[in-house]
Design a protein around this motif. Structure first.
Motif, PDB file in Angstrom:
ATOM      1  N   SER A  11      78.390  37.668  12.412  1.00  0.00           N
ATOM      2  CA  SER A  11      79.708  38.071  11.945  1.00  0.00           C
ATOM      3  C   SER A  11      80.803  37.556  12.865  1.00  0.00           C
ATOM      4  O   SER A  11      81.916  37.286  12.436  1.00  0.00           O
ATOM      5  CB  SER A  11      79.783  39.579  11.805  1.00  0.00           C
ATOM      6  OG  SER A  11      79.352  40.171  12.991  1.00  0.00           O
ATOM      7  N   THR A  24      89.474  40.186   8.637  1.00  0.00           N
ATOM      8  CA  THR A  24      89.359  41.629   8.428  1.00  0.00           C
ATOM      9  C   THR A  24      88.049  42.109   9.059  1.00  0.00           C
ATOM     10  O   THR A  24      87.398  43.008   8.563  1.00  0.00           O
ATOM     11  CB  THR A  24      89.377  41.968   6.927  1.00  0.00           C
ATOM     12  OG1 THR A  24      88.467  41.099   6.245  1.00  0.00           O
ATOM     13  CG2 THR A  24      90.739  41.783   6.318  1.00  0.00           C
ATOM     14  N   ASN A  25      87.680  41.486  10.177  1.00  0.00           N
ATOM     15  CA  ASN A  25      86.407  41.762  10.840  1.00  0.00           C
ATOM     16  C   ASN A  25      86.483  43.083  11.606  1.00  0.00           C
ATOM     17  O   ASN A  25      87.341  43.258  12.461  1.00  0.00           O
ATOM     18  CB  ASN A  25      86.128  40.600  11.805  1.00  0.00           C
ATOM     19  CG  ASN A  25      84.738  40.664  12.385  1.00  0.00           C
ATOM     20  OD1 ASN A  25      84.117  41.712  12.424  1.00  0.00           O
ATOM     21  ND2 ASN A  25      84.251  39.521  12.834  1.00  0.00           N
ATOM     22  N   ILE A  26      85.551  43.995  11.309  1.00  0.00           N
ATOM     23  CA  ILE A  26      85.594  45.297  11.985  1.00  0.00           C
ATOM     24  C   ILE A  26      85.247  45.175  13.468  1.00  0.00           C
ATOM     25  O   ILE A  26      85.508  46.081  14.241  1.00  0.00           O
ATOM     26  CB  ILE A  26      84.651  46.332  11.322  1.00  0.00           C
ATOM     27  CG1 ILE A  26      83.192  45.925  11.459  1.00  0.00           C
ATOM     28  CG2 ILE A  26      85.026  46.563   9.874  1.00  0.00           C
ATOM     29  CD1 ILE A  26      82.230  47.034  11.073  1.00  0.00           C
ATOM     30  N   PHE A  27      84.636  44.064  13.847  1.00  0.00           N
ATOM     31  CA  PHE A  27      84.279  43.878  15.251  1.00  0.00           C
ATOM     32  C   PHE A  27      85.353  43.123  16.031  1.00  0.00           C
ATOM     33  O   PHE A  27      85.105  42.635  17.131  1.00  0.00           O
ATOM     34  CB  PHE A  27      82.937  43.166  15.370  1.00  0.00           C
ATOM     35  CG  PHE A  27      81.768  44.015  14.942  1.00  0.00           C
ATOM     36  CD1 PHE A  27      81.815  45.400  15.064  1.00  0.00           C
ATOM     37  CD2 PHE A  27      80.621  43.440  14.427  1.00  0.00           C
ATOM     38  CE1 PHE A  27      80.747  46.200  14.664  1.00  0.00           C
ATOM     39  CE2 PHE A  27      79.537  44.224  14.028  1.00  0.00           C
ATOM     40  CZ  PHE A  27      79.608  45.608  14.148  1.00  0.00           C
ATOM     41  N   ALA A  34      90.162  51.787  15.896  1.00  0.00           N
ATOM     42  CA  ALA A  34      89.204  50.708  15.632  1.00  0.00           C
ATOM     43  C   ALA A  34      88.422  50.352  16.887  1.00  0.00           C
ATOM     44  O   ALA A  34      87.230  50.044  16.833  1.00  0.00           O
ATOM     45  CB  ALA A  34      89.929  49.485  15.087  1.00  0.00           C
ATOM     46  N   ILE A  37      85.763  53.026  17.534  1.00  0.00           N
ATOM     47  CA  ILE A  37      84.669  52.819  16.583  1.00  0.00           C
ATOM     48  C   ILE A  37      83.820  51.640  17.029  1.00  0.00           C
ATOM     49  O   ILE A  37      82.591  51.696  17.007  1.00  0.00           O
ATOM     50  CB  ILE A  37      85.213  52.595  15.160  1.00  0.00           C
ATOM     51  CG1 ILE A  37      85.902  53.855  14.650  1.00  0.00           C
ATOM     52  CG2 ILE A  37      84.086  52.170  14.214  1.00  0.00           C
ATOM     53  CD1 ILE A  37      86.583  53.685  13.308  1.00  0.00           C
ATOM     54  N   PRO A 177      90.714  46.960   8.412  1.00  0.00           N
ATOM     55  CA  PRO A 177      89.566  47.051   9.312  1.00  0.00           C
ATOM     56  C   PRO A 177      89.882  46.853  10.798  1.00  0.00           C
ATOM     57  O   PRO A 177      89.259  47.484  11.643  1.00  0.00           O
ATOM     58  CB  PRO A 177      88.641  45.932   8.810  1.00  0.00           C
ATOM     59  CG  PRO A 177      89.012  45.744   7.383  1.00  0.00           C
ATOM     60  CD  PRO A 177      90.490  46.015   7.314  1.00  0.00           C
ATOM     61  N   ALA A 180      91.893  50.531  11.897  1.00  0.00           N
ATOM     62  CA  ALA A 180      91.213  51.834  11.859  1.00  0.00           C
ATOM     63  C   ALA A 180      90.177  51.827  10.746  1.00  0.00           C
ATOM     64  O   ALA A 180      90.197  50.953   9.877  1.00  0.00           O
ATOM     65  CB  ALA A 180      92.214  52.965  11.612  1.00  0.00           C
ATOM     66  N   GLY A 181      89.314  52.828  10.780  1.00  0.00           N
ATOM     67  CA  GLY A 181      88.377  53.007   9.671  1.00  0.00           C
ATOM     68  C   GLY A 181      89.134  53.474   8.448  1.00  0.00           C
ATOM     69  O   GLY A 181      90.331  53.733   8.506  1.00  0.00           O
TER      70      GLY A 181
END
Lengths: 336, 557
Positions: A11, A24-27, A34, A37, A177, A180-181
């Motif tokens: 990813s 829009t990568n959550i990592f 964020a 998380i 993303p 925040a969640g």
């Protein structure tokens, strides 16, 4: 490890969009919730990765080592019925792992969900509509749509944005993303979330709870401005619409057709609330909730045939003549 | 048990005209015929649901694709989910249960044969009702339309204001009818397993398949009932002016979510526990060892049964529960990982030190173990609330639950198909075709569902009919779609194998696997009366005792 590492590597490296502002990568978090998380995710990935490595090795070893050989003597293997010591071991160890995961998770839940709102926070009410976003800044007297502007927040001078989430129709979900969640917008059930972006720029997201035909094109844009830019943006947004006699014809068409049933332009008779507020339409980069860039051609196409841009949107085709359409588009582009 | 049992139970070919034989199938109350009806019915819907999945995957192969309209995509998504859960996986598992439970406990039929038939026909009626929406959804004068509310039918999208026409009503009534059938099956499983066991088969000597289906029976009764209640409330809302879920009149959208998920999560276990049951029967036979830790396996299943009713709101972490509510559901969700883990370890313990025969049923069970392990671990990720706030509603979740349902349940199911096909049809399947099926399907599975996790991490929400280019989602979606076609090819080989082997397969004999449970002591296919003489058992593996009189199980249990 290899599952976690694989997912992460894939990813982070291969998934990178060509333009980083499109990510829009959550990592790749850039805001406190964020970030928290992300750190919890790494812990969870490390633990689950380790479990995977151990159990997968056992499985692979069993299949490789205990498969029936070609030179098998045909006798049944030793019949083993179980072992209480082994059962105890593989009950207690998972319980301990689960306890660690539970405690780590509980901590992060509280730190995000029960974070107190500091005095300098910006308050925004986000209202989900079938298939667009309404943003209201009650303390600042600003109403806009689809493109949320918030000030950048740095640790020294924290200016987080606290959002109250409402819905005008069905369920939606607010998800950017990198900030925040997600939190759902549910009718009759106000929700809350907060962000404190640490770098200026554009952050993308979209509705994450199925809300009807055009759920896919309910895109979301968050503009993180410097404090000065944000202040200036607020000042601009607070002004009523500018009158311009050169486009009086277009304005007349707007105010005497069905447009005003759904759209508002501050300072005029138009005060509909079913669709986006158009007072400062041209201050926005996109129309139709992030689907098309905001220019005269697209506006014209959108008014004439919304289905050509976003089939299933609730904007009706206005059935205007070419002349009226041009005049109307000319009026709309003066709404700066 | 006497050797007469085997000698007496051979049946000749049925020479009656086809009309009479079909009539037999329609009016039958025989558990074997009903089991096969369930299975064939489910296979039909498996293909239908699979085609719907392929339509969605073609649409998503590139961004901004125009293969189908958003409305059609949303219908496909709703119908795929509803079909696969209610009209494929549940009926096929009930079918195997109905077929196998009496044979494995030495009974001649289910406790309530007529209820058994009623349950099947209710389920069948539900499926027809759902698909009738294509014709009747807009009223017969319209073009017809399927529901497009998603398989959860969240309120208020399912209310009259947002779902005009009758398509949502077809959905509601289909799920309601099927629910009634399922509860009937649950009652029947429990009554049969508790009351119909042959002499000597105490609860502690039942095959694990019977034990696990006993737990499933309980979960069905308590899990399906809230769903049925919710469907009745939705009908009241839509037709009698009720406001349970009508938010515009002050109803609660969250109430529907609670009703749906207190069904929805036990449902996952209603589907996966029978899959555990298959694996618990197949792995020992192909490892040539008894199941490792039988009492612990039973205890873990019962624990799963209870805990599964306390985890539902982990589907609702983004709904805005209090931090305490969220924390509670983290605890229960993490807790259920423990008995599930114990099961995996016990299957590994069964294989350990055995002589593993890599026949097709065992291959599918090994695939199950590998994939179910990963599905469990991604489940832990989703169980951690903050991580869930990012992952829920994204393609990561879609990948996770397809890992459970396809990688876990469907793999175990294929194992069961190959394992019991000789018993049901009297003929062996084709081993080469079986291996082709396995390899095509496992390659397709991993292409599709491994790579589906990644767009989720990259921020791609589920249930979108198209997506924006430039966010790094394109490549992954193309790979996922290609994998779907590999899976479809695997299924094609499977269907060909079933049909071909029915006529051309080698005769199977009573006990082709040298197995140990009672169904292998009667002929293949078994006679109407299952057993000529009621068997008497002394241990969990009666046929082992028979084959190894010098070293019987009952000496050790």
């Amino acid at each position: 490890m290899f599952l976690a590492g694989g997912l992460l590597a894939a990813s982070l490296c291969f998934g990178a969009p060509t333009d980083p502002s499109q990510s829009t990568n959550i990592f790749k978090p850039l805001s406190t919730p964020a970030h928290s998380i992300f750190h919890l995710s790494m812990l969870v990935l490390a633990i689950t990765g380790a479990i995977f490595a151990v159990v997968f090795s056992l499985l692979a070893y069993s299949v490789a080592k205990f498969r029936k050989r070609a030179d098998d003597d045909g006798r049944e293997p030793a019949q083993v019925y179980g072992s209480n010591q082994i059962e105890l071991a593989w009950t207690v160890i998972p319980i301990l792992i689960v306890l660690v995961l539970f405690l780590a998770t509980a901590r992060v839940i509280r730190s995000i969900q029960d974070a107190p709102q500091p005095p300098g926070a910006i308050e925004v009410t986000a209202i989900g509509h079938q298939f667009w976003w309404e943003f209201r800044y009650p303390a600042l007297g600003v109403v806009t749509a689809n493109e949320l502007h918030v000030p950048v927040s740095n640790p020294a001078n924290s200016t987080p944005t606290f959002l109250t989430l409402l819905s005008a129709d069905t369920d939606h979900s607010f998800w950017v993303p990198r900030l925040a969640g997600k939190t759902d917008l549910i009718p009759n059930h106000p929700n809350h979330t907060w962000i404190d972006p640490q770098e200026t720029g554009l952050y993308l997201g979209q509705c994450a709870q199925y809300c009807g035909t055009q759920h896919a094109k309910m895109l979301l844009r968050v503009y993180v401005d410097s404090p000065e830019q944000f202040k200036q943006w607020v000042e601009e947004q607070k002004k009523p619409a500018v009158g311009n006699d050169a486009v009086a014809e277009g304005r007349h068409i707007f105010e005497t057709t069905a447009c005003v049933n759904c759209h508002a332009v501050a300072g005029t008779v138009a005060n509909g609330r079913f669709g986006p507020d158009l007072t400062h339409l041209m201050s926005r980069d996109t129309i139709a909730s992030g689907v098309a860039s905001n220019n005269r051609e697209n506006l014209r196409a959108w008014i004439q045939s919304p289905d050509s841009i976003k089939p299933g949107s609730l904007m009706p085709a206005m059935q205007l003549t070419d002349h009226d359409l041009d005049a109307l588009a000319a009026y709309l582009v003066t709404l700066r | 048990m006497s050797s007469e049992t085997i000698a007496l139970s051979t049946v000749g070919p049925d020479a009656r005209p086809i009309g009479e034989r079909l009539h037999d199938w329609v009016v039958t109350v025989d558990h074997k015929k009903l089991g096969i009806l369930y299975i064939l019915y489910a296979l039909f819907f498996f293909v239908v649901g699979g085609v719907e999945a392929l339509i969605m995957r073609i649409q998503l192969i590139v961004p901004h694709n125009h293969f189908v309209s958003p409305e059609v995509f949303n219908r496909m998504m709703t119908m795929h989910g509803t079909t696969m859960i209610f009209f494929m996986v549940m009926p096929v598992l009930f079918g195997f249960g109905t077929y196998l439970i009496p044979l494995m406990i030495g009974a001649r039929d289910m406790a309530f044969p007529r209820l058994n038939a009623f349950s099947f026909w209710m389920t069948a009626f539900g499926g027809l009702l759902l698909y009738f929406s294509f014709i009747g959804g807009n009223g017969l004068y319209g073009a017809g339309t399927a529901p497009e509310v998603g398989w959860w039918a969240y309120a208020p999208l399912s209310s009259r204001a947002f779902s005009v026409g009758h398509s949502t009503d077809f959905w509601t009534l289909a799920v309601l009818a099927t629910g009634v059938g399922s509860v009937g099956t649950g009652v029947n499983f429990i009554a049969t397993i508790l009351c119909m066991r042959c002499p000597g088969m105490t609860l502690g000597k039942m095959p694990l398949l019977a034990w696990l289906n006993l737990v499933v029976g309980g979960m069905v009764i308590f899990g399906i009932s809230p769903l049925t209640a919710a469907q009745i409330m939705l009908c009241i809302d839509r037709y009698l002016g009720g406001h349970f879920f009508d938010t515009q009149a002050g109803g609660s959208a969250v109430l529907w979510m609670h009703f749906f998920w207190i069904f929805g999560h036990p449902e996952v276990y209603i589907l996966v526990v029978p899959a555990f049951a298959f694996v618990s029967e197949i792995v020992p036979v192909f490892s040539r060892k008894p199941i490792f830790g039988y009492p612990i396996m039973v205890a873990a299943t019962i624990a799963i049964g209870f805990i599964s009713f306390s985890v539902w709101a982990h589907h609702m972490y983004t709904v805005g529960m209090s931090s305490y509510g969220n924390t509670f559901f983290v605890f229960t969700t993490m807790a259920i990982a423990v008995p599930t883990g114990i099961k995996i370890f016990n299957w590994l313990g069964t294989m350990w030190g055995g002589k593993i025969q890599l026949r097709v049923p065992m291959l599918f069970c090994i695939g199950f173990l590998f994939q179910f392990l990963i599905a469990g671990l991604t489940g832990i990720m989703l169980g951690a609330t903050p991580f869930n706030w990012q992952l829920s509603g994204s393609y990561f979740v879609v990948a996770h639950f397809h890992y459970v349902i396809v990688g876990g349940i469907v793999f175990a199911l294929f194992g069961a198909f190959y394992y019991w096909y000789p018993k049901m049809s009297g003929r062996m399947y084709n081993e080469t075709l079986g291996k082709w099926h396995f390899w095509l399907f496992i390659i397709g599975f991993h292409l599709t569902f491994d790579f589906m996790h990644i767009p989720g991490i990259l921020g791609m929400p589920r249930r979108i009919y198209t997506y924006e280019p430039g966010r790094g989602w394109e490549t992954w979606n193309s790979i996922v779609t290609i994998g779907a076609f590999f899976q479809a090819a695997g299924i094609l080989v499977f269907v060909v194998n079933l049909l071909w082997s029915l006529r051309k397969g080698e005769p199977a004999g009573n006990d082709p696997w040298d197995a140990w449970t009672l169904e292998w002591s009667t002929s293949s296919p078994p006679p109407d009366y299952d057993f000529a003489a009621t068997p008497v058992v002394r241990s969990r593996r009666p046929l082992w005792d028979l084959k190894h009189p010098e070293d019987p199980d009952w000496k050790y249990e």
